[in-house]
Structure formats: C-alpha cells, structure tokens
Write a protein that holds these residues in place. Sequence first.
Motif, short mmCIF file in Angstrom:
data_model
loop_
_atom_site.label_atom_id
_atom_site.label_comp_id
_atom_site.label_asym_id
_atom_site.label_seq_id
_atom_site.Cartn_x
_atom_site.Cartn_y
_atom_site.Cartn_z
N ILE A 1 0.86 -1.20 0.00
CA ILE A 1 0.00 0.00 0.00
C ILE A 1 0.89 1.24 0.00
N ILE A 2 0.67 2.11 -0.99
CA ILE A 2 1.42 3.35 -1.13
C ILE A 2 0.46 4.54 -1.06
N VAL B 1 9.40 7.09 3.79
CA VAL B 1 8.84 8.28 3.15
C VAL B 1 9.83 8.78 2.11
N GLU B 2 9.36 8.95 0.89
CA GLU B 2 10.19 9.50 -0.18
C GLU B 2 9.73 10.91 -0.51
N ARG B 3 10.64 11.86 -0.38
CA ARG B 3 10.33 13.23 -0.77
C ARG B 3 10.56 13.32 -2.28
N TYR B 4 9.48 13.19 -3.03
CA TYR B 4 9.59 13.14 -4.49
C TYR B 4 9.90 14.52 -5.08
N GLU C 1 5.51 17.13 -2.71
CA GLU C 1 4.85 15.82 -2.76
C GLU C 1 5.76 14.73 -2.21
N CYS C 2 5.12 13.77 -1.53
CA CYS C 2 5.84 12.66 -0.92
C CYS C 2 5.09 11.35 -1.14
N TYR C 3 5.87 10.27 -1.22
CA TYR C 3 5.31 8.92 -1.22
C TYR C 3 5.54 8.31 0.16
N LEU C 4 4.55 7.55 0.64
CA LEU C 4 4.68 6.82 1.89
C LEU C 4 4.36 5.35 1.64
N ASP C 5 5.23 4.46 2.08
CA ASP C 5 4.91 3.04 2.05
C ASP C 5 4.21 2.70 3.36
N MET C 6 2.93 2.36 3.26
CA MET C 6 2.10 2.11 4.44
C MET C 6 1.83 0.63 4.63
N ASP D 1 3.84 -0.96 -11.97
CA ASP D 1 4.99 -0.17 -11.53
C ASP D 1 5.60 -0.87 -10.32
N ASN D 2 6.84 -1.28 -10.44
CA ASN D 2 7.53 -1.98 -9.34
C ASN D 2 8.57 -1.11 -8.65
N SER D 3 8.59 0.18 -8.93
CA SER D 3 9.61 1.05 -8.33
C SER D 3 9.41 1.13 -6.81
N GLN D 4 10.53 1.24 -6.11
CA GLN D 4 10.52 1.23 -4.65
C GLN D 4 10.51 2.66 -4.08
N ILE D 5 10.17 2.76 -2.82
CA ILE D 5 10.23 4.05 -2.12
C ILE D 5 11.69 4.37 -1.82
N ASN D 6 12.16 5.50 -2.32
CA ASN D 6 13.54 5.92 -2.07
C ASN D 6 13.57 6.79 -0.82
#
Length: 395
Positions: A4-5, A105-108, A112-117, A238-243
């Motif tokens: 979950i992202i 948490v990736e600061r894109y 904007e940010c992505y969070l792996d939840m 999309d298989n990209s990971q959270i950086n």
Amino acid sequence: MGRIIFHVDVNNAFLSWTAVDLLKKGFKIDIRKIPSAIAGNQSKRHGIILAKSPVAKNKGVQTATPIYIARKKCSNLRIFAPDYELYKKESDKLYAYLCSYSKYVERYSIDECYLDMSNYKFNKEEFIKLAYKIKNEINSNFGFTVNVGIANNKLCAKMASDFLKPNRVHTLFKEEIKDKLWPLPVHKLYMIGEKTAKRLQILNIKTIADLANSDFNFLQKYFKNSALYMYEYANGEDNSQINYIKEKNKNISMSITLPIDIQDKDELKSILLNLSKKVAVRLHNQNLYAKTISITLRNKYFKDTQRQTKLYNATNNYKEINKTGCFLLDSLYKEEYIRYVGIKLSDLVENNEYQLSLFDENNNDNGLDKVINKVNSNCKNKQVKIVPASYISKK
C-alpha cells in the motif's frame, strides 16, 4: 491488502504556503480566495507566473506565462514574489509530519511525498480512513490542503492524487484500474508528454485504455525504448521502490491548540493522557519504542516552555508515556493559562532490549496494549480501558 502506497500532494503549494505565511503575519486577505499569483521579478515585463489562485485560473491566467499576458486576462491580478526559503521550511515540516506515520517516506519533490504504508495491517476502509486523518491533520496543523492518493504502487498512487482537487482522498487499487484509469485521455498518463500524446493521437490511441490494449510490438516500432514503460504504466504496472532516507533520530509527536486557555492542571493532564494514547498507537503501528519523552506548554502570551527526559528502558506503553509526561508537566506548570499542549517521542528504536531492575514493577502487558491501541485507533469518541476483575464482580 499487499503493498500500500500513499501519495501526498500539496494543493497549489507555492501560493498556499505564501497565503498561510501572510495570514500569520497579519495580512487581512487570504490570497487563495482572490485573483492572485506567485510570479518572478515584477520589474521585468517578462516575469513568469509560477502559481495562480483558483479565481485567477477561472479568469484565464495560466502557469508559465509572462506576467503581462496574465494581466491582460485578469486586470486586477495581485502578484506576490516567491519565497523559496519559506517553501523549503514548509516542505520540511510536511516531511517530518509524514515521517511520524511511516519509516518509509520518499520526498519526491518539494510539495509531494510517497509513503509506504504496508506495515499497517489495515483493510481498505481503514486505509481510506487513515488517509482522511492525515489530510485533515495537515490542514488543521499547517493551514494548507493536500490530496492523498492510495494504491498498490507509486504510479497509481500519484495518478489517484491527481483525479480531482483540492483537499481530496482518492484510491486506484488494482481492481479499479479499468474503471478509473483507462477512461482518461492518454495525455493524463504520468510521463506522457505533449509531443508523445500528439503522436499517440495520430496512431488513433486516444485513451489510456487504447494504450493499455495496444500491441506492444506496434508501440515499440514507433516509440523504441519508451514503449515498455508506456505499456506498463497504461496497465497500472509499476515496481519502483520508495527511495527513503534512513534517519536515526526521527520522532513522533502530537499536539493540540486549545479552543480556550486552560489553567486547571488536572484538565491539562487529561489532555496529555489523550495525546499519550495517540502517540502510543503510532508507535505500535510502526513497531517502534521511544527512549526520550518531551512535552511542550505554550501560555496565552505564546511563550513556549519544554522539558524532556530519557527513559531507562524504551517503551511504547501509553501508561508509561503518560506517567512520564505528567511528571514533566508538574515540573513545567506555573499556574498560568495554557493554550497549547504537545508531546514528542524521540530516540526511536525497533527493538526493546528491556533492562531488568530489582525494583521494576513493569507487568509486560505490551501484548494487551497492542490490542487496546488497535481498538482505540479506530474509535473516535470512546476509549477502551482496563478495569480490575474485582470491580466487575462488585457490579
């Protein structure tokens, strides 16, 4: 639920952050509600519009156009200079806040940010409820709004956050791709630029569904190496990971600005108990323990006082957190009116290497605490409490 992202995107970031800052400084008008824009050097005729208010947008003002063109479309347009130092500070505050919900948490970008939840063992409805909680807390704590997209990968989370703005939560799970993603015009797909979209139109590929159902060899003939990501993205793959950046000293905090100033210490301790339960829930959700606890009080003159203490053993037990918090409050409080109470847990660790003491009264009820915190995290107004069995028998 699998992976979950969350994608958190600030609505109209530069203009919103400028508006919040101006209001804090006593500006009488919220520039988000008038024809306004953030733009480069006004003394230069060709300064560029960087952001515009919804009112200005409705009058035809567009981003990346010169100021003089924008003024032709909106004669009463008010221009404000960008403040990149302010924007960095606001971005940092948002990032720090989001780190209290996830270790990943990736600061894109600046807004904007992505969070792996995926650590949260929630169902779909609980994830949506959590997204609304994050969205609403950002608005109440910082004064600006965000969109939150929820999906099984980064691509779909970003696409979801763009569906309808502002101040919304959207989902784009695997099973929703055909209904929510495919009907969109092909130029709406992430990474499809204007030139690529025009070439796709010529090939009669007008929607994302058209692209998703195209023959891959046909696409490769026209778009070479780009064909693969175009095809996969159109199918929601999309298989990209959270950086994310590993940080040793992340913290979890909760605070409240009171509707009225309070002078009653018992009432302040009641508020602190509620905050202690909430930060404990966050610790449990992330399988973390805190070694340092601090509290902050702000009086009616906006003066902050703070105390902190380091624990002998790291904890995620709300009773221990609250007991320490109350001890700190007793040492801080000076019979004055208080308008703000905050608690912060820091020096977070993943393992609780418990050090035994001859005088330790700890009953090792973390397992029970986890169950109670799980229930309390889903309750808005009622809280589960432990009572002695003797109390029940008396009833």
